[in-house]
Design a protein around this motif. Structure first.
Motif, PDB file in Angstrom:
ATOM      1  N   GLY A 149      17.955  -0.672  10.796  1.00 41.94           N
ATOM      2  CA  GLY A 149      17.332   0.627  10.732  1.00 41.94           C
ATOM      3  C   GLY A 149      15.853   0.540  10.406  1.00 41.94           C
ATOM      4  N   ALA A 150      15.305   1.672  10.032  1.00 43.96           N
ATOM      5  CA  ALA A 150      13.877   1.783   9.791  1.00 43.96           C
ATOM      6  C   ALA A 150      13.472   1.142   8.476  1.00 43.96           C
ATOM      7  CB  ALA A 150      13.452   3.250   9.800  1.00 43.96           C
ATOM      8  N   THR A 151      12.229   0.678   8.437  1.00 46.35           N
ATOM      9  CA  THR A 151      11.601   0.230   7.214  1.00 46.35           C
ATOM     10  C   THR A 151      10.680   1.334   6.714  1.00 46.35           C
ATOM     11  OG1 THR A 151      11.665  -2.087   7.905  1.00 46.35           O
ATOM     12  CG2 THR A 151      10.136  -1.509   6.148  1.00 46.35           C
ATOM     13  N   TYR A 152      10.786   1.650   5.447  1.00 47.93           N
ATOM     14  CA  TYR A 152       9.996   2.713   4.855  1.00 47.93           C
ATOM     15  C   TYR A 152       8.927   2.120   3.960  1.00 47.93           C
ATOM     16  CZ  TYR A 152      13.930   5.484   6.474  1.00 47.93           C
ATOM     17  OH  TYR A 152      14.904   6.064   7.259  1.00 47.93           O
ATOM     18  N   TRP A 153       7.733   2.682   4.051  1.00 48.74           N
ATOM     19  CA  TRP A 153       6.577   2.185   3.323  1.00 48.74           C
ATOM     20  C   TRP A 153       5.967   3.257   2.457  1.00 48.74           C
ATOM     21  CZ3 TRP A 153       4.858  -2.856   3.558  1.00 48.74           C
ATOM     22  CH2 TRP A 153       5.408  -3.654   4.571  1.00 48.74           C
ATOM     23  N   GLY A 154       5.450   2.841   1.326  1.00 49.10           N
ATOM     24  CA  GLY A 154       4.644   3.715   0.513  1.00 49.10           C
ATOM     25  C   GLY A 154       3.216   3.754   1.015  1.00 49.10           C
ATOM     26  N   GLN A 155       2.394   4.542   0.341  1.00 45.66           N
ATOM     27  CA  GLN A 155       1.019   4.742   0.791  1.00 45.66           C
ATOM     28  C   GLN A 155       0.076   3.651   0.307  1.00 45.66           C
ATOM     29  OE1 GLN A 155       2.286   6.165  -1.854  1.00 45.66           O
ATOM     30  NE2 GLN A 155       0.694   5.941  -3.426  1.00 45.66           N
ATOM     31  N   GLY A 156       0.502   2.872  -0.644  1.00 47.88           N
ATOM     32  CA  GLY A 156      -0.312   1.802  -1.176  1.00 47.88           C
ATOM     33  C   GLY A 156      -1.084   2.214  -2.407  1.00 47.88           C
ATOM     34  N   THR A 157      -1.365   1.236  -3.246  1.00 47.41           N
ATOM     35  CA  THR A 157      -2.180   1.450  -4.428  1.00 47.41           C
ATOM     36  C   THR A 157      -3.120   0.261  -4.590  1.00 47.41           C
ATOM     37  OG1 THR A 157      -2.127   1.962  -6.816  1.00 47.41           O
ATOM     38  CG2 THR A 157      -0.465   0.426  -6.000  1.00 47.41           C
ATOM     39  N   GLN A 158      -4.370   0.552  -4.892  1.00 45.01           N
ATOM     40  CA  GLN A 158      -5.397  -0.476  -4.966  1.00 45.01           C
ATOM     41  C   GLN A 158      -5.345  -1.195  -6.303  1.00 45.01           C
ATOM     42  OE1 GLN A 158      -7.953  -1.418  -2.615  1.00 45.01           O
ATOM     43  NE2 GLN A 158      -8.190  -3.105  -4.094  1.00 45.01           N
ATOM     44  N   VAL A 159      -5.345  -2.511  -6.234  1.00 46.57           N
ATOM     45  CA  VAL A 159      -5.470  -3.359  -7.417  1.00 46.57           C
ATOM     46  C   VAL A 159      -6.738  -4.182  -7.256  1.00 46.57           C
ATOM     47  CG1 VAL A 159      -4.503  -5.284  -8.722  1.00 46.57           C
ATOM     48  CG2 VAL A 159      -3.009  -3.451  -7.881  1.00 46.57           C
ATOM     49  N   THR A 160      -7.626  -4.075  -8.211  1.00 46.78           N
ATOM     50  CA  THR A 160      -8.869  -4.827  -8.188  1.00 46.78           C
ATOM     51  C   THR A 160      -8.972  -5.635  -9.465  1.00 46.78           C
ATOM     52  OG1 THR A 160      -9.970  -3.113  -6.865  1.00 46.78           O
ATOM     53  CG2 THR A 160     -11.371  -4.714  -7.995  1.00 46.78           C
ATOM     54  N   VAL A 161      -9.119  -6.937  -9.313  1.00 46.19           N
ATOM     55  CA  VAL A 161      -9.240  -7.847 -10.448  1.00 46.19           C
ATOM     56  C   VAL A 161     -10.650  -8.411 -10.417  1.00 46.19           C
ATOM     57  CG1 VAL A 161      -8.293  -9.826 -11.652  1.00 46.19           C
ATOM     58  CG2 VAL A 161      -6.798  -8.392 -10.238  1.00 46.19           C
ATOM     59  N   SER A 162     -11.446  -8.017 -11.367  1.00 47.28           N
ATOM     60  CA  SER A 162     -12.853  -8.401 -11.374  1.00 47.28           C
ATOM     61  C   SER A 162     -13.403  -8.300 -12.784  1.00 47.28           C
ATOM     62  CB  SER A 162     -13.666  -7.502 -10.439  1.00 47.28           C
ATOM     63  OG  SER A 162     -15.051  -7.811 -10.494  1.00 47.28           O
ATOM     64  N   SER A 163     -14.331  -9.193 -13.083  1.00 49.89           N
ATOM     65  CA  SER A 163     -15.030  -9.142 -14.355  1.00 49.89           C
ATOM     66  C   SER A 163     -16.360  -8.429 -14.231  1.00 49.89           C
ATOM     67  CB  SER A 163     -15.247 -10.553 -14.898  1.00 49.89           C
ATOM     68  OG  SER A 163     -16.017 -11.333 -14.001  1.00 49.89           O
TER      69      SER A 163
END
Length: 122
Positions: free
Chosen positions: A108-122
């Motif tokens: 069947g179908a694969t369902y996806w979320g909208q995504g969330t940004q993760v930024t790792v930076s100093s």
């Protein structure tokens, strides 16, 4: 039919932690497997972790093993991705996905979320 909503992303310093959530609603999927994926700029999408809802078995990419933990809360229909010891190379948009698997094959179908940004930076 199925809606997935990610949350918990943000900006964090190297070595820090974040917990992502993937809340599911709508139609029930039998034999569902949940995966966390990420896509960094200029790179292909990659799977970072996955979980079988029925038996709780998990898989981790080598790049995150020992640092990330995928877990579930049945009562909340939510899957989490606990991310510790974050590195700059973890920077990406993180997506959750849900699909029914039979003998390891998507059904069947694969369902996806909208995504969330993760930024790792100093």
């Amino acid at each position: 039919q199925v809606q997935l909503v990610e949350s918990g992303g943000g900006l964090v310093q190297p070595g820090g932690s974040l917990r992502l959530s993937c809340a599911a609603s709508g139609q029930t999927i039998s034999n569902v497997n949940i995966g966390w994926f990420r896509r960094a700029p200029g790179k292909e999408r990659e799977v970072v972790a996955r979980l079988s809802w029925s038996d709780g078995s998990t898989y981790y990419a080598d790049s995150v093993k020992g640092r990330f933990t995928i877990s579930r809360d049945n009562a909340k229909n939510t899957v989490y991705l606990q991310m510790n010891s974050l590195k700059p190379e973890d920077t990406a948009v993180y997506y959750c996905a849900a699909v029914s698997l039979r003998l390891g094959v998507p059904v069947g179908a694969t369902y996806w979320g909208q995504g969330t940004q993760v930024t790792v930076s100093s």
